[in-house]
Write an enzyme that holds these catalytic residues in place. Structure first.
Site, PDB file in Angstrom:
ATOM      1  N   TYR A  76       5.462   4.004  -7.725  1.00  0.00           N
ATOM      2  CA  TYR A  76       4.303   4.043  -6.815  1.00  0.00           C
ATOM      3  C   TYR A  76       3.442   5.289  -7.081  1.00  0.00           C
ATOM      4  O   TYR A  76       2.202   5.211  -7.152  1.00  0.00           O
ATOM      5  CB  TYR A  76       4.848   4.048  -5.387  1.00  0.00           C
ATOM      6  CG  TYR A  76       3.849   4.026  -4.275  1.00  0.00           C
ATOM      7  CD1 TYR A  76       3.233   2.847  -3.889  1.00  0.00           C
ATOM      8  CD2 TYR A  76       3.559   5.192  -3.559  1.00  0.00           C
ATOM      9  CE1 TYR A  76       2.342   2.827  -2.827  1.00  0.00           C
ATOM     10  CE2 TYR A  76       2.678   5.176  -2.500  1.00  0.00           C
ATOM     11  CZ  TYR A  76       2.071   3.993  -2.134  1.00  0.00           C
ATOM     12  OH  TYR A  76       1.192   3.984  -1.076  1.00  0.00           O
TER      13      TYR A  76
ATOM     14  N   LYS B 217      -0.396   5.319  -8.236  1.00  0.00           N
ATOM     15  CA  LYS B 217      -1.414   5.902  -7.356  1.00  0.00           C
ATOM     16  C   LYS B 217      -2.191   7.013  -8.061  1.00  0.00           C
ATOM     17  O   LYS B 217      -3.378   7.213  -7.789  1.00  0.00           O
ATOM     18  CB  LYS B 217      -0.758   6.435  -6.078  1.00  0.00           C
ATOM     19  CG  LYS B 217      -0.268   5.326  -5.145  1.00  0.00           C
ATOM     20  CD  LYS B 217      -1.380   4.325  -4.844  1.00  0.00           C
ATOM     21  CE  LYS B 217      -1.209   3.559  -3.550  1.00  0.00           C
ATOM     22  NZ  LYS B 217      -2.202   2.474  -3.422  1.00  0.00           N
TER      23      LYS B 217
HETATM   24  P1  NAI Z   1       0.100  -3.027   4.350  1.00  0.00           P
HETATM   25  O1  NAI Z   1       1.380  -3.517   3.772  1.00  0.00           O
HETATM   26  O2  NAI Z   1      -0.119  -3.204   5.812  1.00  0.00           O
HETATM   27  O3  NAI Z   1      -1.150  -3.623   3.596  1.00  0.00           O
HETATM   28  C1  NAI Z   1      -1.161  -3.945   2.248  1.00  0.00           C
HETATM   29  C2  NAI Z   1      -1.768  -5.321   2.119  1.00  0.00           C
HETATM   30  O4  NAI Z   1      -1.887  -5.639   0.728  1.00  0.00           O
HETATM   31  C3  NAI Z   1      -0.902  -6.395   2.752  1.00  0.00           C
HETATM   32  O5  NAI Z   1      -1.662  -7.149   3.681  1.00  0.00           O
HETATM   33  C4  NAI Z   1      -0.423  -7.233   1.573  1.00  0.00           C
HETATM   34  O6  NAI Z   1      -0.255  -8.608   1.874  1.00  0.00           O
HETATM   35  C5  NAI Z   1      -1.543  -7.008   0.573  1.00  0.00           C
HETATM   36  N1  NAI Z   1      -1.096  -7.251  -0.799  1.00  0.00           N
HETATM   37  C6  NAI Z   1       0.070  -6.846  -1.373  1.00  0.00           C
HETATM   38  N2  NAI Z   1       0.121  -7.279  -2.642  1.00  0.00           N
HETATM   39  C7  NAI Z   1      -1.029  -7.940  -2.882  1.00  0.00           C
HETATM   40  C8  NAI Z   1      -1.552  -8.593  -4.026  1.00  0.00           C
HETATM   41  N3  NAI Z   1      -0.860  -8.650  -5.158  1.00  0.00           N
HETATM   42  N4  NAI Z   1      -2.776  -9.156  -3.945  1.00  0.00           N
HETATM   43  C9  NAI Z   1      -3.497  -9.116  -2.783  1.00  0.00           C
HETATM   44  N5  NAI Z   1      -3.019  -8.518  -1.662  1.00  0.00           N
HETATM   45  C10 NAI Z   1      -1.813  -7.938  -1.717  1.00  0.00           C
HETATM   46  O7  NAI Z   1       0.030  -1.456   3.984  1.00  0.00           O
HETATM   47  P2  NAI Z   1      -1.101  -0.363   4.261  1.00  0.00           P
HETATM   48  O8  NAI Z   1      -0.395   0.827   4.762  1.00  0.00           O
HETATM   49  O9  NAI Z   1      -2.217  -0.924   5.035  1.00  0.00           O
HETATM   50  O10 NAI Z   1      -1.570  -0.027   2.768  1.00  0.00           O
HETATM   51  C11 NAI Z   1      -2.889  -0.170   2.281  1.00  0.00           C
HETATM   52  C12 NAI Z   1      -3.038   0.691   1.033  1.00  0.00           C
HETATM   53  O11 NAI Z   1      -2.980   2.068   1.389  1.00  0.00           O
HETATM   54  C13 NAI Z   1      -1.952   0.468   0.000  1.00  0.00           C
HETATM   55  O12 NAI Z   1      -2.500   0.536  -1.290  1.00  0.00           O
HETATM   56  C14 NAI Z   1      -1.016   1.638   0.229  1.00  0.00           C
HETATM   57  O13 NAI Z   1      -0.278   1.937  -0.923  1.00  0.00           O
HETATM   58  C15 NAI Z   1      -2.005   2.711   0.601  1.00  0.00           C
HETATM   59  N6  NAI Z   1      -1.413   3.829   1.342  1.00  0.00           N
HETATM   60  C16 NAI Z   1      -1.029   3.675   2.629  1.00  0.00           C
HETATM   61  C17 NAI Z   1      -0.494   4.756   3.317  1.00  0.00           C
HETATM   62  C18 NAI Z   1      -0.148   4.691   4.748  1.00  0.00           C
HETATM   63  O14 NAI Z   1       0.179   5.752   5.320  1.00  0.00           O
HETATM   64  N7  NAI Z   1      -0.178   3.517   5.391  1.00  0.00           N
HETATM   65  C19 NAI Z   1      -0.247   6.036   2.645  1.00  0.00           C
HETATM   66  C20 NAI Z   1      -0.747   6.103   1.295  1.00  0.00           C
HETATM   67  C21 NAI Z   1      -1.287   5.023   0.691  1.00  0.00           C
END
Ligand code: NAI
Length: 311
Positions: free
Chosen positions: A168, A172
């Site tokens: 990851y 990133k």
């Molecule tokens: P989340 O799991 O709620 O949202 C991620 C979304 O991406 C999900 O709805 C999932 O279905 C979708 N997804 C996964 N694989 C996919 C694919 N191959 N094609 C299309 N959609 C896909 O997680 P969150 O926290 O909202 O994460 C959003 C972004 O922010 C991610 O890239 C995560 O790595 C990043 N992030 C989040 C942090 C946090 O504190 N929540 C911290 C650092 C980064």
């Protein structure tokens, strides 16, 4: 006097992973402010398994019930053709693509010796290759129109490191490189590219945040991302942290360092002696690209003694 409202009338946005968590917040707010949105989400589990149309459909319905316009895309960003399909949908339905928020993400955390090839591939495929897949066709369309905004979701796990997240973290940090180069290649076409490192309670992080959890709502990250996606934002090539109501800038800085002299090759011991000077952060520089570093080296050499390389 109130600040001028930031609106997205006439703008079209693609938000990947917009079926939940942070992406949903971005999509809803962009739509509230007049953007027409392609809501992409595979609808799978946190580890990337499974899939369903429900997540994207629910957000499209939420946007529609608020009077906005959106269309669902259920493609996996890991599919090399997904980006072209999303751009086609955006153009067919709404006439253009102006904004791409590369937000889709999964986790396969394991300490380094235990990471399987599949754990590495799955994470790189979604975060890093996924961002390439979506951004490349969008960049081409934006270039033609002379306008574009990219936001890439990075993470403090890559920028700073975090146990169990080699796959990851690498993905990133890779996104930072992608955004930096897009910022440079897009500059003359009105295309801006920036990176967000969010901190928010979502299904991805609910078990990781401990006592911080109640203070980090995804809606608090949203204003930073929506600003970066707006015409009001001319910034590019930058990285921002957003979470818990604190907004800040991450940057890659270069220290003034130690100059051994033009055409001089110091010994290893001489270098070791100067390691504190090399590391001292006072007077650091932030460069706009690799070219600027080379230019500064040229300036340094131009002002230096012309010695000879020691053997
Ligand atoms: P989340 O799991 O709620 O949202 C991620 C979304 O991406 C999900 O709805 C999932 O279905 C979708 N997804 C996964 N694989 C996919 C694919 N191959 N094609 C299309 N959609 C896909 O997680 P969150 O926290 O909202 O994460 C959003 C972004 O922010 C991610 O890239 C995560 O790595 C990043 N992030 C989040 C942090 C946090 O504190 N929540 C911290 C650092 C980064």
């Amino acid at each position: 006097m109130a600040d001028a409202p930031i609106t997205f009338d006439g703008r079209v946005a693609i938000v990947t992973g917009a079926g939940g968590g942070l992406g949903r917040e971005y999509a809803l707010e962009l739509a509230r402010r007049g953007a027409r949105v392609v809501v992409n989400d595979l609808g799978g589990a946190v580890d990337g398994s499974g899939g369903s149309a429900r997540a994207a459909d629910a957000v499209v319905a939420e946007i529609a019930s608020g009077g906005g316009e959106a269309v669902a895309s259920y493609d996996s960003v890991a599919d090399p053709d997904s980006g072209a399909a999303m751009v086609e949908t955006a153009i067919d339905r709404f006439g253009s693509v102006d904004i791409v928020i590369n937000n889709a993400g999964i986790l396969r955390d394991r300490s380094f010796p235990n990471q399987t090839v599949d754990d590495v591939d799955a994470v790189l495929d979604v975060h890093l290759r996924g961002a390439f897949n979506v951004s490349r066709p969008a960049f081409t369309a934006m270039k033609e129109r002379g306008y574009g905004r990219f936001v890439f979701a990075s993470s403090n796990s890559g920028l700073l490191g975090n146990f169990g997240q080699t796959n990851y973290g690498a993905a990133k940090m890779g996104l930072v490189g992608l955004s930096n180069v897009l910022a440079i290649e897009g500059a003359k076409y009105g295309i801006r590219s920036n990176v967000i490192a969010p901190v928010a309670r979502t299904r991805m992080t609910e078990e990781l945040l401990g006592p911080l959890a109640e203070y980090v709502h995804p809606a608090q990250v949203m204003p930073m991302v929506v600003y970066l996606a707006s015409e009001a934002c001319e910034l590019t090539h930058e990285i921002f942290s957003a979470g818990a109501g604190r907004y800040a800038r991450f940057f890659v800085g270069l220290t003034p360092g130690w100059f051994a002299g033009a055409r001089r090759q110091p010994s290893v011991e001489e270098l070791a002696e100067h390691i504190a000077d090399i590391r001292a952060t006072e007077g650091f520089s932030i460069y706009s690209g690799a070219g600027e570093e080379l230019q500064r080296l040229g300036t340094l050499l131009a002002g230096a003694d012309d010695g000879t390389v020691s053997e």
